[in-house]
Write a protein that holds these residues in place. Structure first.
Motif, short mmCIF file in Angstrom:
data_model
loop_
_atom_site.label_atom_id
_atom_site.label_comp_id
_atom_site.label_asym_id
_atom_site.label_seq_id
_atom_site.Cartn_x
_atom_site.Cartn_y
_atom_site.Cartn_z
N VAL A 54 9.71 -11.09 5.78
CA VAL A 54 9.21 -10.52 4.53
C VAL A 54 10.40 -10.13 3.68
N SER A 55 10.49 -10.71 2.50
CA SER A 55 11.56 -10.38 1.56
C SER A 55 11.09 -9.23 0.68
N VAL A 56 11.87 -8.16 0.64
CA VAL A 56 11.48 -6.95 -0.09
C VAL A 56 12.50 -6.68 -1.20
N GLY A 57 12.01 -6.54 -2.42
CA GLY A 57 12.86 -6.18 -3.55
C GLY A 57 12.81 -4.69 -3.81
N VAL A 58 13.96 -4.05 -3.88
CA VAL A 58 14.03 -2.61 -4.16
C VAL A 58 14.97 -2.38 -5.33
N SER A 59 14.68 -1.36 -6.13
CA SER A 59 15.54 -1.03 -7.26
C SER A 59 16.83 -0.40 -6.75
N SER A 60 17.86 -0.45 -7.59
CA SER A 60 19.16 0.08 -7.19
C SER A 60 19.11 1.57 -6.90
N GLU A 61 18.15 2.29 -7.53
CA GLU A 61 18.04 3.72 -7.29
C GLU A 61 17.05 4.04 -6.17
N GLY A 62 16.44 3.00 -5.59
CA GLY A 62 15.43 3.23 -4.57
C GLY A 62 16.00 3.53 -3.20
N LYS A 63 15.12 3.86 -2.29
CA LYS A 63 15.50 4.16 -0.92
C LYS A 63 15.33 2.91 -0.07
N SER A 64 15.76 2.98 1.16
CA SER A 64 15.57 1.88 2.09
C SER A 64 14.12 1.82 2.54
N VAL A 65 13.75 0.74 3.22
CA VAL A 65 12.40 0.60 3.73
C VAL A 65 12.12 1.74 4.72
N PRO A 66 10.97 2.41 4.60
CA PRO A 66 10.67 3.53 5.49
C PRO A 66 10.72 3.13 6.97
N GLU A 67 11.16 4.07 7.79
CA GLU A 67 11.35 3.80 9.21
C GLU A 67 10.06 3.36 9.89
N MET A 68 8.93 3.96 9.49
CA MET A 68 7.67 3.62 10.17
C MET A 68 7.30 2.17 9.93
N ILE A 69 7.66 1.63 8.75
CA ILE A 69 7.36 0.23 8.46
C ILE A 69 8.28 -0.68 9.24
N GLU A 70 9.55 -0.31 9.35
CA GLU A 70 10.49 -1.12 10.13
C GLU A 70 10.06 -1.16 11.60
N GLU A 71 9.54 -0.06 12.11
CA GLU A 71 9.07 -0.03 13.49
C GLU A 71 7.86 -0.94 13.67
N PHE A 72 7.00 -0.98 12.67
CA PHE A 72 5.81 -1.82 12.73
C PHE A 72 6.18 -3.29 12.67
N ARG A 129 0.83 -1.21 0.00
CA ARG A 129 0.00 0.00 0.00
C ARG A 129 0.86 1.25 0.00
N VAL A 130 1.93 1.24 0.78
CA VAL A 130 2.81 2.42 0.82
C VAL A 130 3.55 2.59 -0.49
N ALA A 131 4.02 1.44 -1.07
CA ALA A 131 4.73 1.45 -2.35
C ALA A 131 5.77 2.57 -2.39
N PHE A 132 6.68 2.57 -1.43
CA PHE A 132 7.69 3.61 -1.32
C PHE A 132 8.60 3.61 -2.55
N THR A 133 9.34 4.69 -2.74
CA THR A 133 10.21 4.84 -3.89
C THR A 133 11.18 3.67 -4.00
N GLY A 134 11.20 3.04 -5.16
CA GLY A 134 12.10 1.92 -5.40
C GLY A 134 11.51 0.56 -5.08
N TYR A 135 10.30 0.52 -4.52
CA TYR A 135 9.67 -0.76 -4.16
C TYR A 135 9.31 -1.53 -5.43
N LEU A 136 9.80 -2.78 -5.54
CA LEU A 136 9.52 -3.61 -6.70
C LEU A 136 8.74 -4.88 -6.36
N GLY A 137 8.52 -5.09 -5.09
CA GLY A 137 7.76 -6.28 -4.71
C GLY A 137 8.20 -6.81 -3.37
N SER A 138 7.43 -7.75 -2.86
CA SER A 138 7.75 -8.35 -1.57
C SER A 138 7.02 -9.68 -1.46
N ALA A 139 7.45 -10.50 -0.50
CA ALA A 139 6.83 -11.81 -0.30
C ALA A 139 7.00 -12.23 1.15
#
Length: 385
Positions: free
Chosen positions: A121-139, A98-108
């Motif tokens: 949860v395995s998260v795929g991010v593009s090389s130009e993308g950012k890291s997983v947002p802090e609020m999601i990591e906290e959750f 739902r958040v679909a942050f910059t660089g998010y390519l999928g997850s499982a």
């Protein structure tokens, strides 16, 4: 979005290990959540479970193998702590999509075994993308997040060396089994087992929608069955197409009818299909899936992720995906096959469908087959195997 995070976090904080099962049921009900496929389960099912365990629906299985309308829910009890952790992982995966942050390519979601009561949860991010947002990591809390960088590629790499497709010898009983090559006006794919829908008059043929290359809408296109004898049979025309799920549904147009049998090294009979939690149960127990494709034939492989979101290839994301095996388990012409697993409570040769194979990875660092899960087709469109 903050409200969603707060609501999910509140429920998660209340799903504590060792919670009395009556309190567990009240907690989940108050949060508006289904437990497993909980609308199939009544209160008595929950209260009948042993302490420290909860029931989940693992599969929809035909009570009568020859009657596709006789589907029954199959349940098993699993550790409550494992269930709570896997449920948290599903919630986290939904939040990521739902958040679909910059660089998010999928997850499982990758459930752990029952003893560990873990999930990631395995998260795929593009090389130009950012890291997983802090609020999601906290959750995430007890659910680990594994981030993998993926390089976007414009073209597919070469697959396995081309082999002759598996062609059917003939139709002695007019029933067409799956696992053999079928032809569209522009391509070749693999025929899947018979698909059913409440509004259909009988079994339906089904294969991959992308096999109808060049057709903006494949509805009305003919699907054919080549044979070893040189004859090509007309199976019928596409009556429904679902590009996001990559499924084309064909209504029989002649004497040939779809069969629920898969012909590989031995003949398997489809008896039903796995639910989302049924797939999680397979992962927890280290079980593998199988498939029979028209090009690569019969292969097996472990499940790498479930309830996956795939945004690698199109302008839209595909949800309810399953990842399994390796990239060499599928090549052009195998799309349309199904992944399946032996029915542990069925007769010899009975199997349950896990998902519908659509493609393989072609980007560095990952190797699996991906496609839509059978439960997703049921939830979204009412189909079942």
């Amino acid at each position: 979005m903050e409200e969603l995070v707060h609501r999910l976090t509140t429920l998660r904080n209340r799903l504590e290990s060792g919670m009395d099962r009556r309190e567990f049921l009240r907690t989940v009900g108050a949060g508006g959540y289904a437990v497993g496929v909980a609308h199939f389960l009544g209160v008595e099912d929950f209260l009948a479970a042993d302490d420290g365990e909860v029931p989940i629906v693992t599969a929809l299985v035909r009570d009568d193998p020859d009657d596709p309308s006789s589907l029954q829910e199959r349940t098993r009890s699993v550790p409550a702590e494992w269930y709570a952790t896997v449920e948290k992982a599903f919630e986290l995966n939904e939040l990521l999509a739902r958040v679909a942050f910059t660089g998010y390519l999928g997850s499982a979601v990758v459930p752990g075994d029952y003893d560990s009561a873990s999930a990631s949860v395995s998260v795929g991010v593009s090389s130009e993308g950012k890291s997983v947002p802090e609020m999601i990591e906290e959750f995430a809390e007890s659910v680990s997040i594994d981030t993998e960088g993926i390089i976007r590629l414009e073209s597919m790499e070469e697959g396995p060396e081309f082999t002759e497709p598996r062609l059917i010898d003939g139709l002695p009983d007019e029933l067409v089994p799956s696992g053999f090559a079928c032809e569209t006006p522009s391509s070749m794919a693999t025929l899947a087992p018979a698909l059913y829908h409440p509004d259909a008059n009988g079994p339906l043929f089904v294969t991959a929608e992308h096999a109808f290359k060049g057709a903006s809408n494949p509805d009305g296109e003919m699907l054919r069955l080549p044979t070893n004898g040189g004859e090509t049979l007309e199976l019928g025309t596409v009556v429904r197409s679902h590009p996001i799920e990559d499924v084309a549904v064909v209504e029989p147009g002649g004497e040939a009818l779809p069969s629920s049998r898969i012909v590989g090294p031995s003949t398997a009979r489809v008896r039903g299909q796995y639910t989302k939690y049924g797939l999680a149960d397979l992962v927890a127990r280290g079980e593998e899936l199988e498939k029979v494709g028209a090009l690569t034939g019969h292969t097996t492989g472990r499940i790498q992720g479930i309830d996956a979101v795939t945004c690698f290839t199109d302008d839209f994301c595909r949800r309810g995906q399953i990842r399994w095996g390796g990239e060499m388990d599928l090549t052009d012409g195998d799309s349309g096959s199904v992944s399946y697993h032996p029915d542990p409570d069925g007769e010899d040769g009975d199997v349950l469908v896990a998902g519908f194979n659509n493609a393989r990875t072609w980007w560095p660092g990952q190797s699996y087959v991906w496609g839509v899960s059978a439960y997703r087709l049921t939830e979204r469109h009412g189909y079942h195997f």
